[in-house]
Design a protein around this motif. Structure first.
Motif, PDB file in Angstrom:
ATOM      1  N   MET A  58       0.839  -1.198   0.000  1.00 55.52           N
ATOM      2  CA  MET A  58       0.000   0.000   0.000  1.00 55.52           C
ATOM      3  C   MET A  58       0.874   1.248   0.000  1.00 55.52           C
ATOM      4  SD  MET A  58      -1.441  -0.241   3.895  1.00 55.52           S
ATOM      5  CE  MET A  58      -1.841  -1.974   3.736  1.00 55.52           C
ATOM      6  N   THR A  59       0.346   2.321  -0.568  1.00 52.47           N
ATOM      7  CA  THR A  59       1.074   3.582  -0.641  1.00 52.47           C
ATOM      8  C   THR A  59       0.464   4.602   0.317  1.00 52.47           C
ATOM      9  OG1 THR A  59      -0.316   4.518  -2.392  1.00 52.47           O
ATOM     10  CG2 THR A  59       1.524   3.103  -3.070  1.00 52.47           C
ATOM     11  N   PHE A  60       1.159   5.713   0.462  1.00 52.07           N
ATOM     12  CA  PHE A  60       0.682   6.775   1.351  1.00 52.07           C
ATOM     13  C   PHE A  60      -0.688   7.300   0.924  1.00 52.07           C
ATOM     14  CE2 PHE A  60       0.232  11.405   1.841  1.00 52.07           C
ATOM     15  CZ  PHE A  60       0.159  11.501   3.230  1.00 52.07           C
ATOM     16  N   PHE A  61      -0.854   7.580  -0.367  1.00 54.26           N
ATOM     17  CA  PHE A  61      -2.114   8.143  -0.836  1.00 54.26           C
ATOM     18  C   PHE A  61      -3.263   7.139  -0.723  1.00 54.26           C
ATOM     19  CE2 PHE A  61       0.661  11.163  -3.240  1.00 54.26           C
ATOM     20  CZ  PHE A  61       0.171  12.316  -2.657  1.00 54.26           C
ATOM     21  N   GLN A  62      -2.983   5.861  -0.891  1.00 55.70           N
ATOM     22  CA  GLN A  62      -4.023   4.847  -0.726  1.00 55.70           C
ATOM     23  C   GLN A  62      -4.536   4.825   0.714  1.00 55.70           C
ATOM     24  OE1 GLN A  62      -2.155   1.248  -2.053  1.00 55.70           O
ATOM     25  NE2 GLN A  62      -2.344   1.742  -4.227  1.00 55.70           N
ATOM     26  N   VAL A  63      -3.602   4.842   1.659  1.00 56.18           N
ATOM     27  CA  VAL A  63      -3.991   4.844   3.073  1.00 56.18           C
ATOM     28  C   VAL A  63      -4.699   6.149   3.425  1.00 56.18           C
ATOM     29  CG1 VAL A  63      -3.136   4.761   5.453  1.00 56.18           C
ATOM     30  CG2 VAL A  63      -2.114   3.290   3.698  1.00 56.18           C
ATOM     31  N   LEU A  64      -4.173   7.258   2.921  1.00 60.36           N
ATOM     32  CA  LEU A  64      -4.788   8.557   3.191  1.00 60.36           C
ATOM     33  C   LEU A  64      -6.241   8.582   2.746  1.00 60.36           C
ATOM     34  CD1 LEU A  64      -4.603  11.564   4.012  1.00 60.36           C
ATOM     35  CD2 LEU A  64      -3.813  12.051   1.680  1.00 60.36           C
ATOM     36  N   SER A 116     -11.296  -1.757  12.028  1.00 56.80           N
ATOM     37  CA  SER A 116     -11.602  -3.189  12.019  1.00 56.80           C
ATOM     38  C   SER A 116     -11.541  -3.771  10.617  1.00 56.80           C
ATOM     39  CB  SER A 116     -13.000  -3.429  12.614  1.00 56.80           C
ATOM     40  OG  SER A 116     -13.070  -2.975  13.952  1.00 56.80           O
ATOM     41  N   MET A 117     -11.844  -2.968   9.601  1.00 60.34           N
ATOM     42  CA  MET A 117     -11.873  -3.458   8.220  1.00 60.34           C
ATOM     43  C   MET A 117     -10.539  -3.329   7.508  1.00 60.34           C
ATOM     44  SD  MET A 117     -15.557  -2.405   6.639  1.00 60.34           S
ATOM     45  CE  MET A 117     -15.073  -3.249   5.145  1.00 60.34           C
ATOM     46  N   PHE A 118      -9.715  -2.407   7.897  1.00 59.33           N
ATOM     47  CA  PHE A 118      -8.455  -2.124   7.209  1.00 59.33           C
ATOM     48  C   PHE A 118      -7.665  -3.404   6.959  1.00 59.33           C
ATOM     49  CE2 PHE A 118      -4.002  -0.903   7.006  1.00 59.33           C
ATOM     50  CZ  PHE A 118      -4.036   0.176   6.142  1.00 59.33           C
ATOM     51  N   PRO A 119      -7.165  -3.615   5.734  1.00 55.75           N
ATOM     52  CA  PRO A 119      -7.180  -2.725   4.558  1.00 55.75           C
ATOM     53  C   PRO A 119      -8.316  -3.037   3.582  1.00 55.75           C
ATOM     54  CG  PRO A 119      -5.662  -4.513   4.160  1.00 55.75           C
ATOM     55  CD  PRO A 119      -6.288  -4.771   5.508  1.00 55.75           C
ATOM     56  N   ILE A 136     -16.407 -16.485  -5.039  1.00 57.11           N
ATOM     57  CA  ILE A 136     -15.444 -16.963  -6.021  1.00 57.11           C
ATOM     58  C   ILE A 136     -14.229 -16.039  -6.051  1.00 57.11           C
ATOM     59  CG2 ILE A 136     -15.084 -17.502  -8.459  1.00 57.11           C
ATOM     60  CD1 ILE A 136     -18.095 -18.006  -8.660  1.00 57.11           C
ATOM     61  N   GLY A 137     -14.489 -14.740  -5.918  1.00 53.73           N
ATOM     62  CA  GLY A 137     -13.421 -13.749  -5.966  1.00 53.73           C
ATOM     63  C   GLY A 137     -12.933 -13.361  -4.586  1.00 53.73           C
ATOM     64  N   PRO A 138     -11.801 -12.650  -4.524  1.00 52.23           N
ATOM     65  CA  PRO A 138     -11.227 -12.226  -3.238  1.00 52.23           C
ATOM     66  C   PRO A 138     -11.878 -10.960  -2.704  1.00 52.23           C
ATOM     67  CG  PRO A 138      -9.841 -11.486  -5.032  1.00 52.23           C
ATOM     68  CD  PRO A 138     -10.963 -12.256  -5.667  1.00 52.23           C
ATOM     69  N   SER A 139     -11.520 -10.599  -1.480  1.00 49.23           N
ATOM     70  CA  SER A 139     -11.971  -9.335  -0.900  1.00 49.23           C
ATOM     71  C   SER A 139     -11.387  -8.164  -1.686  1.00 49.23           C
ATOM     72  CB  SER A 139     -11.541  -9.235   0.567  1.00 49.23           C
ATOM     73  OG  SER A 139     -12.121 -10.256   1.347  1.00 49.23           O
ATOM     74  N   ILE A 140     -12.099  -7.052  -1.661  1.00 51.09           N
ATOM     75  CA  ILE A 140     -11.628  -5.847  -2.342  1.00 51.09           C
ATOM     76  C   ILE A 140     -10.905  -4.984  -1.322  1.00 51.09           C
ATOM     77  CG2 ILE A 140     -12.319  -3.773  -3.581  1.00 51.09           C
ATOM     78  CD1 ILE A 140     -14.690  -5.310  -4.656  1.00 51.09           C
ATOM     79  N   THR A 141      -9.628  -4.758  -1.544  1.00 48.49           N
ATOM     80  CA  THR A 141      -8.800  -4.003  -0.615  1.00 48.49           C
ATOM     81  C   THR A 141      -8.440  -2.648  -1.204  1.00 48.49           C
ATOM     82  OG1 THR A 141      -6.692  -4.816  -1.495  1.00 48.49           O
ATOM     83  CG2 THR A 141      -7.807  -6.197   0.149  1.00 48.49           C
ATOM     84  N   LEU A 142      -7.848  -1.801  -0.366  1.00 45.81           N
ATOM     85  CA  LEU A 142      -7.452  -0.487  -0.865  1.00 45.81           C
ATOM     86  C   LEU A 142      -6.332  -0.619  -1.896  1.00 45.81           C
ATOM     87  CD1 LEU A 142      -4.557   0.643   0.602  1.00 45.81           C
ATOM     88  CD2 LEU A 142      -6.045   0.565   2.573  1.00 45.81           C
ATOM     89  N   MET A 143      -5.524  -1.684  -1.812  1.00 45.92           N
ATOM     90  CA  MET A 143      -4.452  -1.875  -2.798  1.00 45.92           C
ATOM     91  C   MET A 143      -5.008  -2.322  -4.141  1.00 45.92           C
ATOM     92  SD  MET A 143      -3.552  -2.884   0.459  1.00 45.92           S
ATOM     93  CE  MET A 143      -3.223  -4.651   0.546  1.00 45.92           C
ATOM     94  N   SER A 144      -5.975  -3.247  -4.112  1.00 46.44           N
ATOM     95  CA  SER A 144      -6.499  -3.789  -5.375  1.00 46.44           C
ATOM     96  C   SER A 144      -7.485  -2.845  -6.053  1.00 46.44           C
ATOM     97  CB  SER A 144      -7.184  -5.133  -5.118  1.00 46.44           C
ATOM     98  OG  SER A 144      -8.333  -4.980  -4.284  1.00 46.44           O
ATOM     99  N   ALA A 148      -7.471   0.710  -5.696  1.00 49.36           N
ATOM    100  CA  ALA A 148      -7.045   2.108  -5.779  1.00 49.36           C
ATOM    101  C   ALA A 148      -6.803   2.557  -7.215  1.00 49.36           C
ATOM    102  CB  ALA A 148      -5.786   2.326  -4.952  1.00 49.36           C
ATOM    103  N   GLY A 149      -7.097   3.829  -7.450  1.00 48.40           N
ATOM    104  CA  GLY A 149      -6.767   4.440  -8.732  1.00 48.40           C
ATOM    105  C   GLY A 149      -5.278   4.745  -8.807  1.00 48.40           C
ATOM    106  N   SER A 150      -4.880   5.462  -9.840  1.00 47.49           N
ATOM    107  CA  SER A 150      -3.462   5.775 -10.011  1.00 47.49           C
ATOM    108  C   SER A 150      -2.993   6.748  -8.931  1.00 47.49           C
ATOM    109  CB  SER A 150      -3.223   6.380 -11.394  1.00 47.49           C
ATOM    110  OG  SER A 150      -3.797   7.680 -11.479  1.00 47.49           O
ATOM    111  N   GLU A 151      -1.699   6.727  -8.671  1.00 45.10           N
ATOM    112  CA  GLU A 151      -1.123   7.642  -7.686  1.00 45.10           C
ATOM    113  C   GLU A 151      -1.314   9.100  -8.100  1.00 45.10           C
ATOM    114  OE1 GLU A 151       0.887   6.938  -4.525  1.00 45.10           O
ATOM    115  OE2 GLU A 151      -0.775   5.556  -4.920  1.00 45.10           O
ATOM    116  N   LEU A 152      -1.252   9.348  -9.422  1.00 44.60           N
ATOM    117  CA  LEU A 152      -1.449  10.717  -9.912  1.00 44.60           C
ATOM    118  C   LEU A 152      -2.863  11.198  -9.604  1.00 44.60           C
ATOM    119  CD1 LEU A 152      -0.327  13.128 -11.483  1.00 44.60           C
ATOM    120  CD2 LEU A 152      -1.156  12.043 -13.587  1.00 44.60           C
ATOM    121  N   ALA A 153      -3.851  10.340  -9.838  1.00 46.13           N
ATOM    122  CA  ALA A 153      -5.239  10.710  -9.558  1.00 46.13           C
ATOM    123  C   ALA A 153      -5.443  10.968  -8.070  1.00 46.13           C
ATOM    124  CB  ALA A 153      -6.179   9.604 -10.046  1.00 46.13           C
ATOM    125  N   LEU A 154      -4.884  10.105  -7.231  1.00 46.81           N
ATOM    126  CA  LEU A 154      -5.033  10.270  -5.787  1.00 46.81           C
ATOM    127  C   LEU A 154      -4.331  11.544  -5.310  1.00 46.81           C
ATOM    128  CD1 LEU A 154      -4.508   6.584  -4.555  1.00 46.81           C
ATOM    129  CD2 LEU A 154      -6.666   7.810  -4.891  1.00 46.81           C
TER     130      LEU A 154
END
Length: 344
Positions: free
Chosen positions: A3-9, A278-281, A291-299, A301-307
């Motif tokens: 995870m990146t700073f902007f994703q966590v932010l 409690s939910m993070f990340p 069938i599919g995995p959980s949706i996380t902030l890493m999977s 997230a938009g681009s770093e430029l957009a964030l």
């Protein structure tokens, strides 16, 4: 994937926006749900409507902003939640529209007064319950396809014992917010304020009991595998929720309506903060039959430029929103007076 700073932010900022909505529109929805139970005549009903009339539209901006931020920063999470909860979201939106119309039309249309009163109640009570049910689902997990689409039964598939408990917890917190707000805004002394104070105590007791049950159920049964590094933060947030509700009860008994409302608001905000910790990340948890995995902030997230650009825009826009709220609440501060009831 790290995870990146902007994703966590932006994970934090979205939950801050949700917390702001939970506090601000929470007392609107709570007051509307209590409306037929505490307001016994036309004047008291007008006082309830006037107490939220100047602020309800600004309060709902926080919900719109949270949805927009989720769409821009974490589009896959937005797509899954809004498609999976489509019918529930439509019910919520329709209810909010009906509530807004009833608030604005009630004072101008006495022939339909009873209809507007019922719509005001329904338009407030239904979202108060459904918001908590939706939160319970994204925390407990929903069945998803490999592409992240919801594959469960629409609407009815979202109702489980745990999500019903979270719905009741959300409803009780909204009602407690509404009761403390009405006590703060009603004339003092008045029968309306006395009823608001009287009804607040059992509601807050119910909120405390439900909070303890949901916390134990959620931590040990539904999601026992939380991020261990955040355990201290979760404990701190849970303690603030308890202290906030109990403090509100104490302040209400002492006749300090402002502090009772502020304490209840702190409890409501940190309930959302506890959810985030409690939910993070994760944004949306996948149920065991997914069938599919959980949706996380890493999977998601938009681009770093957009964030980054979203952060810059937020640094400009958020202070303006806060200034607007300060001006509005300062302008309409104090208890509702008879001369304020025109058009309500």
């Amino acid at each position: 994937m790290e995870m990146t700073f902007f994703q966590v932010l932006w994970f934090i900022l979205i939950f801050v926006l949700i917390g702001g909505y939970f506090v601000l529109d929470g007392f609107d929805l709570g007051a509307g749900t209590l409306y037929p139970f505490v307001a016994k005549n036309d004047k008291e009903k007008a006082i309830v409507r006037r107490s939220i009339g100047p602020v309800w539209d600004g309060n709902e901006v926080w919900l719109l902003t949270a949805g927009g931020a989720l769409f821009a920063a974490f589009a896959p999470a937005y797509a899954t939640t809004f498609s999976g909860f489509y019918l529930a979201i439509m019910l919520v939106l329709f209810s909010l529209i009906v509530r807004a119309v009833s608030v604005e039309f009630r004072g101008y249309d006495p022939k339909w007064a009873s209809i507007w009163d019922k719509l005001f109640f329904i338009g407030s009570a239904l979202p108060s319950l459904l918001f908590g049910v939706a939160v319970g689902n994204i925390y407990a997990g929903i069945p998803m396809s490999a592409g992240g689409d919801y594959i469960g039964i629409p609407l009815l598939g979202l109702i489980t014992p745990f999500t019903l408990l979270t719905g009741l917890l959300g409803l009780s917190m909204f009602l407690a917010q509404g009761a403390t707000w009405l006590a703060l805004k009603s004339p003092k002394p008045s029968a309306l304020r006395d009823r608001a104070v009287k009804v607040a105590f059992p509601i807050q007791i119910a909120a405390l009991v439900l909070f303890v049950i949901v916390s134990i159920y959620g931590h040990f049964i539904v999601q026992p595998d939380m991020v261990p590094e955040l355990s201290v933060l979760r404990f701190l947030f849970a303690a603030i929720v308890l202290v906030g509700i109990v403090g509100s009860m104490v302040m209400m008994r002492k006749g300090s309506d402002l502090w009772a409302f502020l304490c209840q608001s702190a409890g409501a905000f940190f309930l959302v903060a506890l959810l985030a910790a409690s939910m993070f990340p994760n944004f949306v948890v996948a149920s065991p039959d997914s069938i599919g995995p959980s949706i996380t902030l890493m999977s998601a997230a938009g681009s770093e430029l957009a964030l980054m650009w979203m952060t810059i825009i937020t640094c400009v826009g958020l202070p303006l929103v806060l200034v607007y709220h300060v001006i509005i609440y300062r302008t309409f501060r104090g208890r509702v007076k008879d001369e304020d009831l025109k058009h309500y």
